[in-house]
Design a protein around this motif. Structure first.
Motif, PDB file in Angstrom:
ATOM      1  N   ASN A 134      47.584  36.190  41.304  1.00  9.00           N
ATOM      2  CA  ASN A 134      46.207  36.430  40.865  1.00  9.00           C
ATOM      3  C   ASN A 134      45.339  37.030  41.960  1.00  9.00           C
ATOM      4  O   ASN A 134      44.320  37.669  41.671  1.00  9.00           O
ATOM      5  CB  ASN A 134      45.582  35.137  40.336  1.00  9.00           C
ATOM      6  CG  ASN A 134      46.097  34.771  38.953  1.00  9.00           C
ATOM      7  OD1 ASN A 134      46.506  35.639  38.186  1.00  9.00           O
ATOM      8  ND2 ASN A 134      46.088  33.488  38.637  1.00  9.00           N
ATOM      9  N   LYS A 135      45.735  36.879  43.217  1.00  4.92           N
ATOM     10  CA  LYS A 135      44.986  37.470  44.334  1.00  4.92           C
ATOM     11  C   LYS A 135      45.227  38.968  44.476  1.00  4.92           C
ATOM     12  O   LYS A 135      44.381  39.682  45.024  1.00  4.92           O
ATOM     13  CB  LYS A 135      45.378  36.790  45.648  1.00  4.92           C
ATOM     14  CG  LYS A 135      44.968  35.345  45.773  1.00  4.92           C
ATOM     15  CD  LYS A 135      45.507  34.767  47.081  1.00  4.92           C
ATOM     16  CE  LYS A 135      45.321  33.274  47.168  1.00  4.92           C
ATOM     17  NZ  LYS A 135      45.943  32.716  48.398  1.00  4.92           N
ATOM     18  N   VAL A 136      46.379  39.469  44.020  1.00 10.81           N
ATOM     19  CA  VAL A 136      46.746  40.860  44.325  1.00 10.81           C
ATOM     20  C   VAL A 136      46.912  41.768  43.112  1.00 10.81           C
ATOM     21  O   VAL A 136      46.752  42.978  43.222  1.00 10.81           O
ATOM     22  CB  VAL A 136      48.042  40.913  45.175  1.00 10.81           C
ATOM     23  CG1 VAL A 136      47.822  40.241  46.522  1.00 10.81           C
ATOM     24  CG2 VAL A 136      49.228  40.301  44.442  1.00 10.81           C
ATOM     25  N   VAL A 137      47.266  41.220  41.972  1.00 13.69           N
ATOM     26  CA  VAL A 137      47.552  42.050  40.805  1.00 13.69           C
ATOM     27  C   VAL A 137      46.242  42.551  40.189  1.00 13.69           C
ATOM     28  O   VAL A 137      45.320  41.772  39.959  1.00 13.69           O
ATOM     29  CB  VAL A 137      48.375  41.261  39.766  1.00 13.69           C
ATOM     30  CG1 VAL A 137      48.538  42.057  38.481  1.00 13.69           C
ATOM     31  CG2 VAL A 137      49.730  40.888  40.342  1.00 13.69           C
ATOM     32  N   GLN A 138      46.203  43.863  39.948  1.00 17.19           N
ATOM     33  CA  GLN A 138      45.030  44.484  39.339  1.00 17.19           C
ATOM     34  C   GLN A 138      45.267  44.662  37.833  1.00 17.19           C
ATOM     35  O   GLN A 138      46.405  44.648  37.364  1.00 17.19           O
ATOM     36  CB  GLN A 138      44.770  45.846  39.985  1.00 17.19           C
ATOM     37  CG  GLN A 138      44.540  45.791  41.479  1.00 17.19           C
ATOM     38  CD  GLN A 138      43.309  44.998  41.857  1.00 17.19           C
ATOM     39  OE1 GLN A 138      42.222  45.243  41.338  1.00 17.19           O
ATOM     40  NE2 GLN A 138      43.472  44.020  42.752  1.00 17.19           N
ATOM     41  N   ALA A 139      44.193  44.861  37.100  1.00 16.61           N
ATOM     42  CA  ALA A 139      44.295  45.072  35.654  1.00 16.61           C
ATOM     43  C   ALA A 139      45.225  46.244  35.364  1.00 16.61           C
ATOM     44  O   ALA A 139      45.113  47.304  35.979  1.00 16.61           O
ATOM     45  CB  ALA A 139      42.917  45.334  35.064  1.00 16.61           C
ATOM     46  N   GLY A 140      46.163  46.031  34.462  1.00 14.91           N
ATOM     47  CA  GLY A 140      47.106  47.075  34.081  1.00 14.91           C
ATOM     48  C   GLY A 140      48.393  47.081  34.879  1.00 14.91           C
ATOM     49  O   GLY A 140      49.358  47.736  34.484  1.00 14.91           O
ATOM     50  N   ASP A 141      48.422  46.392  36.038  1.00 14.84           N
ATOM     51  CA  ASP A 141      49.653  46.320  36.826  1.00 14.84           C
ATOM     52  C   ASP A 141      50.717  45.545  36.060  1.00 14.84           C
ATOM     53  O   ASP A 141      50.405  44.665  35.246  1.00 14.84           O
ATOM     54  CB  ASP A 141      49.407  45.614  38.164  1.00 14.84           C
ATOM     55  CG  ASP A 141      48.580  46.428  39.140  1.00 14.84           C
ATOM     56  OD1 ASP A 141      48.228  47.585  38.812  1.00 14.84           O
ATOM     57  OD2 ASP A 141      48.285  45.908  40.225  1.00 14.84           O
TER      58      ASP A 141
END
Length: 199
Positions: A134-141
């Protein structure tokens, strides 16, 4: 994509070749590997392992300095990689790679080997991993979590926790006897490959 805790012997290595031959037969684009020991574990030996098992055009990441490290091998370029600490065990962590797959979003691939010592420990491990993602994943990844979860059933709390970021529902792969369990005696669902819904 495959998950593979297919090392051989008490030393937990791929030296004897059985696991290598399985990888050669499967030709995966991305492999989430547990107990990734080979030769002296030097960079040269790891490169030799990857080239033999997958091909010279594959890249890899392996957790450094751990007894039974996790790793990731990819046909696509690895943009970044590392490992997050497993709060429940010190001889392996959560190996991750940000992979440049075709399209506009990367794939976050995570190789894990959860503890056998109980569902509560596996829940703690899953909670920690979801927190890191949740700290690194961006929307759409895209996300894929795979490995040896050592789960007793498909409704354990760790699976419910992973469901916050990946799809955990079936259908599940089965063998020729229609068995979807992967433990040694084929009585528990140990091994998983869990993609995010968009993947």
């Amino acid at each position: 994509m495959v998950a593979a805790n297919i090392s051989s012997g008490q030393a937990s290595t791929y030296d004897s070749g059985e696991g290598i031959r399985i990888f050669q037969g499967l030709h995966p684009d991305v492999a989430l590997i547990q107990e990734l020991n080979y030769g002296t574990n030097s960079d040269a030996d790891m490169t030799s392992f990857v080239t033999t098992a997958f091909g010279a055009n594959y890249t890899h990441y392996r957790e450094p300095g751990l007894q039974i490290p996790n790793g990731i091998v990819s046909r696509y370029p690895i943009e970044a990689s590392g490992h997050w600490t497993d709060p429940s065990v010190s001889n392996r962590g959560f190996a991750w790679a940000k992979i440049q797959v075709p399209g506009t979003h990367p794939l976050w691939a995570v190789s894990v080997h959860l503890l056998t010592s109980g569902a509560a420990n596996r829940k703690t491990e899953a909670t920690a991993l979801v927190g890191e993602l949740n700290k690194v994943v961006q929307a759409g990844d895209y996300i894929v979590i795979g490995g040896d979860f050592n789960t007793d059933n498909r409704t354990e709390e760790c699976i419910t926790t992973f469901a916050e970021v990946v799809s955990t529902s079936g259908p599940y792969p089965v063998d020729q006897q229609n068995n979807d369990f992967t433990s040694g005696p084929r009585s528990r669902p140990y091994d998983w490959v869990l993609p995010s819904p968009n993947l």
